[in-house]
Design a protein around this motif. Structure first.
Motif, PDB file in Angstrom:
ATOM      1  N   TRP A 392       0.809  -1.225   0.000  1.00 58.97           N
ATOM      2  CA  TRP A 392       0.000   0.000   0.000  1.00 58.97           C
ATOM      3  C   TRP A 392       0.843   1.276   0.000  1.00 58.97           C
ATOM      4  O   TRP A 392       0.651   2.136  -0.878  1.00 58.97           O
ATOM      5  N   PRO A 393       1.749   1.483   0.933  1.00 53.47           N
ATOM      6  CA  PRO A 393       2.523   2.734   0.893  1.00 53.47           C
ATOM      7  C   PRO A 393       3.400   2.850  -0.346  1.00 53.47           C
ATOM      8  O   PRO A 393       3.640   3.959  -0.838  1.00 53.47           O
ATOM      9  N   LEU A 394       3.860   1.719  -0.885  1.00 57.20           N
ATOM     10  CA  LEU A 394       4.727   1.770  -2.062  1.00 57.20           C
ATOM     11  C   LEU A 394       3.956   2.251  -3.290  1.00 57.20           C
ATOM     12  O   LEU A 394       4.369   3.199  -3.971  1.00 57.20           O
ATOM     13  N   VAL A 395       2.826   1.608  -3.586  1.00 54.42           N
ATOM     14  CA  VAL A 395       2.110   1.952  -4.813  1.00 54.42           C
ATOM     15  C   VAL A 395       1.438   3.318  -4.703  1.00 54.42           C
ATOM     16  O   VAL A 395       1.350   4.063  -5.689  1.00 54.42           O
ATOM     17  N   LEU A 396       0.951   3.683  -3.518  1.00 54.90           N
ATOM     18  CA  LEU A 396       0.312   4.995  -3.368  1.00 54.90           C
ATOM     19  C   LEU A 396       1.333   6.118  -3.351  1.00 54.90           C
ATOM     20  O   LEU A 396       0.976   7.294  -3.535  1.00 54.90           O
ATOM     21  N   SER A 397       2.595   5.813  -3.139  1.00 55.70           N
ATOM     22  CA  SER A 397       3.665   6.808  -3.271  1.00 55.70           C
ATOM     23  C   SER A 397       4.134   6.915  -4.711  1.00 55.70           C
ATOM     24  O   SER A 397       4.390   8.017  -5.226  1.00 55.70           O
ATOM     25  N   VAL A 398       4.227   5.782  -5.368  1.00 53.82           N
ATOM     26  CA  VAL A 398       4.763   5.744  -6.730  1.00 53.82           C
ATOM     27  C   VAL A 398       3.772   6.297  -7.749  1.00 53.82           C
ATOM     28  O   VAL A 398       4.154   7.013  -8.680  1.00 53.82           O
ATOM     29  N   LEU A 399       2.482   5.993  -7.586  1.00 53.78           N
ATOM     30  CA  LEU A 399       1.495   6.360  -8.606  1.00 53.78           C
ATOM     31  C   LEU A 399       1.417   7.863  -8.856  1.00 53.78           C
ATOM     32  O   LEU A 399       1.500   8.298 -10.017  1.00 53.78           O
ATOM     33  N   PRO A 400       1.249   8.735  -7.832  1.00 53.22           N
ATOM     34  CA  PRO A 400       1.204  10.176  -8.135  1.00 53.22           C
ATOM     35  C   PRO A 400       2.504  10.703  -8.699  1.00 53.22           C
ATOM     36  O   PRO A 400       2.501  11.624  -9.534  1.00 53.22           O
ATOM     37  N   ALA A 401       3.631  10.133  -8.256  1.00 52.95           N
ATOM     38  CA  ALA A 401       4.916  10.568  -8.807  1.00 52.95           C
ATOM     39  C   ALA A 401       4.996  10.233 -10.295  1.00 52.95           C
ATOM     40  O   ALA A 401       5.473  11.047 -11.102  1.00 52.95           O
TER      41      ALA A 401
END
Length: 613
Positions: A392-401
């Protein structure tokens, strides 16, 4: 009389095709693509012959099916295949559809790909020689008929694909098929592993014998055991199939060269009251109404889904959370030439004072609206389905970037590295073919794949070490990418808009083309070859041997080692291999990119051009 006309037409078209091929070899970039493709093809053809020499009949018939599949789907990923001789060029000549299609078919055989396929099909002769003298003799007409079927299947697939792209539903279907095939090329190991684990290798070989790609193989086998009825049926089937495909292709050529493509009345007029609103509405309509825009959007989203869903065949769920980010990366790479796709329509922006900034920002907002909500929904749903809480923290950090990085990079790339393409109103009946610069466009697509993917590096690193703190970092880095690259792109478009319009209208002059390759020509041949190899194959150590194992390690799933070298190591050595492979891939890209950069920088006249700019 008809046969004489067909012969003369074919002879003329072959001479035109060969003349065009000689001209293509003068371009350093196109020559590099041709040589690289020919080398890879010869290696694969040699492997096919080796299988025949070893008597691996079940494997050989499956490999022949893959050759035919390559002929069918290859042109769909290469701008519609080699259409140097477009059917539209000959509409004013008194040629019947069958005469024209026969001539174009013969001309299509005068190329590198048919020669390589012919070498691969020599495996039928080798197989026949192991069975009997008669089988070896039968293999000669069988391989010729099989080659005709390969080329005709390719031409027919492009024609059918062009028809599909002229309708919205057809464009969606074509995008889904394309996305599945490309995802299979990367993640097909999972499906193959699932098939192998269920002991269906014999079933696959039997199915390959029944497929048209195996009819020549079946004829040789039948000759070897003296089954003359099956021999005649297989050869007759190839001949009839080739004739039917030729007739259908002829009919589609008639439709392509005579179809009425009059414009339609817009369903809803633009009602915006500001320049920003008008530009944004225009861009959103491009993504929903232009069939090529829509095709690319569906392709990018479907690719992300297929790429991460295929490992489910072996029970691997750790890839599911990354379907949304994968779709954004593919969408960014496919949108790397937005202004180049506009063609001469760019004059409406250039001739309107102060229109550059609203137009750039509108393209960025349209991209975010087209891909942001859907990729966010895909990410949330599939991450929940995977059950991998640490993702969860990985994909929700990567997606907006990634979204912000892609929105910034696509406009910058399409202005600073625009590639001239065919104007939308001048597209031929083959919408895949967008001009003579497909090789250059594909090179930029590959670069953009890496550039967009690396835009999420700060957010990913923070998320790995601090967890949810990566989310605000991803939002901030995405916003910075969006703002900064949009700003410099708008400034560049304002200052160099007329030059960009000239490039898109007239293309590069012969002097510019020569200047572009002068620096490369001055380099040693081994360095040019090595640079091309690094740019072409740098993705192999970087993506499947570094990025994918990294994702598997981070999500805590090691259920499948497959062909990932790092996962075969123990303990900390897995991280060492991942880092080394990533460094190798990035070093290959750096060497190839810097070689081309410095070659252009130190080319004769480069300093003058830079000063003038």
């Amino acid at each position: 009389m008809a046969l004489a006309l067909t012969y003369e037409t074919s002879r003329t078209l072959v001479r035109m095709r060969l003349a065009s091929f000689r001209h293509a070899l003068r371009d350093q970039l196109r020559r590099s693509w041709i040589i690289t493709g020919a080398f890879i093809g010869l290696v694969l053809a040699g492997g096919t012959i080796w299988l025949a020499a070893r008597g691996e009949q079940d494997v050989l018939v499956v490999v022949l099916a893959l050759w035919m599949l390559g002929w069918v789907v290859g042109p769909l990923f290469a701008g519609g295949g080699d259409e140097t001789l477009k059917p539209e060029y000959f509409t004013m000549l008194p040629l019947s559809p069958r005469t024209l299609s026969s001539g174009l078919l013969v001309a299509a055989l005068a190329g590198v790909a048919p020669v390589i396929s012919l070498i691969a099909l020599v495996s039928l002769v080798i197989l026949g020689g192991q069975l009997s003298v008669v089988a070896a003799l039968v293999a000669v007409p069988a391989l010729l008929l099989q080659l005709f079927c390969f080329v005709l299947a390719s031409r027919l697939a492009v024609a059918v694909y062009g028809v599909l792209l002229q309708a919205r539903a057809g464009a969606v279907i074509a995008a889904l098929v394309n996305a599945f095939i490309l995802a299979f090329a990367a993640q097909g190991w999972a499906l193959i592993a699932a098939f192998v684990s269920t002991d269906v290798q014999g079933t696959i070989a039997k199915a390959a014998r029944f497929a048209p790609s195996g009819w020549g193989f079946t004829a040789v086998e039948a000759a070897g055991r003296g089954d003359w009825l099956q021999l005649l049926a297989a050869l007759a089937g190839l001949a009839v199939l080739a004739l039917v495909m030729l007739l259908v292709w002829s009919a589609l050529l008639v439709r392509r060269t005579t179809a009425n493509r009059a414009g339609r009345t817009p369903r809803r007029q633009l009602t915006a009251s500001t320049a920003e609103g008008a530009a944004a509405a225009k861009e959103l309509r491009s993504w929903t109404r232009d069939l090529l825009y829509g095709h690319r959007a569906v392709f990018a989203i479907a690719y992300g889904l297929f790429f991460c869903l295929m490992p489910l065949a072996i029970g691997l769920k750790s890839m599911l959370p990354w379907a949304g980010p994968a779709a954004v990366i593919m969408a960014g790479s496919m949108s790397c030439n937005l202004y180049g796709a506009d063609g001469t329509a760019l004059w409406t922006t250039v001739m309107t004072p102060g229109a550059s900034r609203p137009d750039v920002r509108a393209r960025q907002r349209a991209f975010l609206l087209a891909f942001g909500p859907v990729t966010l929904a895909i990410t949330v749903v599939l991450t929940w389905w995977s059950g991998v809480a640490s993702a969860w923290p990985l994909v929700l950090s990567v997606l907006p970037a990634l979204l912000g990085g892609a929105a910034g990079l696509i406009v910058a790339c399409s202005v600073y590295s625009a590639v001239p393409t065919t104007d939308a109103h001048k597209r031929s009946g083959n919408p895949l073919n967008t001009g003579e610069n497909e090789g250059e466009t594909m090179g930029i697509v590959y670069v953009m794949l890496i550039a967009v993917a690396t835009s999420c590096a700060p957010a990913l690193i923070v998320a790995l070490y601090t967890g949810w703190w990566g989310v605000p970092v991803g939002l901030l880095s995405g916003a910075l990418f969006w703002w900064y690259f949009g700003r410099v792109t708008a400034r560049r478009l304002e200052q160099k808009g007329p030059e960009l319009l000239t490039l898109l209208r007239h293309g590069r002059s012969p002097a510019e083309q020569a200047k572009k390759t002068a620096g490369l020509d001055a380099l040693p041949k081994w360095r040019r070859t090595l640079a091309g190899f690094c740019l072409g194959f740098g993705a192999i150590p970087l993506i499947p041997q570094s990025v994918v194992p990294l994702v598997i390690k981070l999500t805590g799933s090691n259920s499948s080692k497959s062909w990932f070298l790092a996962l075969y190591q123990e303990g900390a050595w897995q991280w060492v291999v991942i880092v080394l492979m990533g460094a190798l891939g990035l070093s290959m890209y750096a060497f190839g990119g810097l070689t081309y950069y410095y070659a252009r920088k130190h080319a004769p006249g480069a300093s003058v051009a830079v000063g003038a700019a």
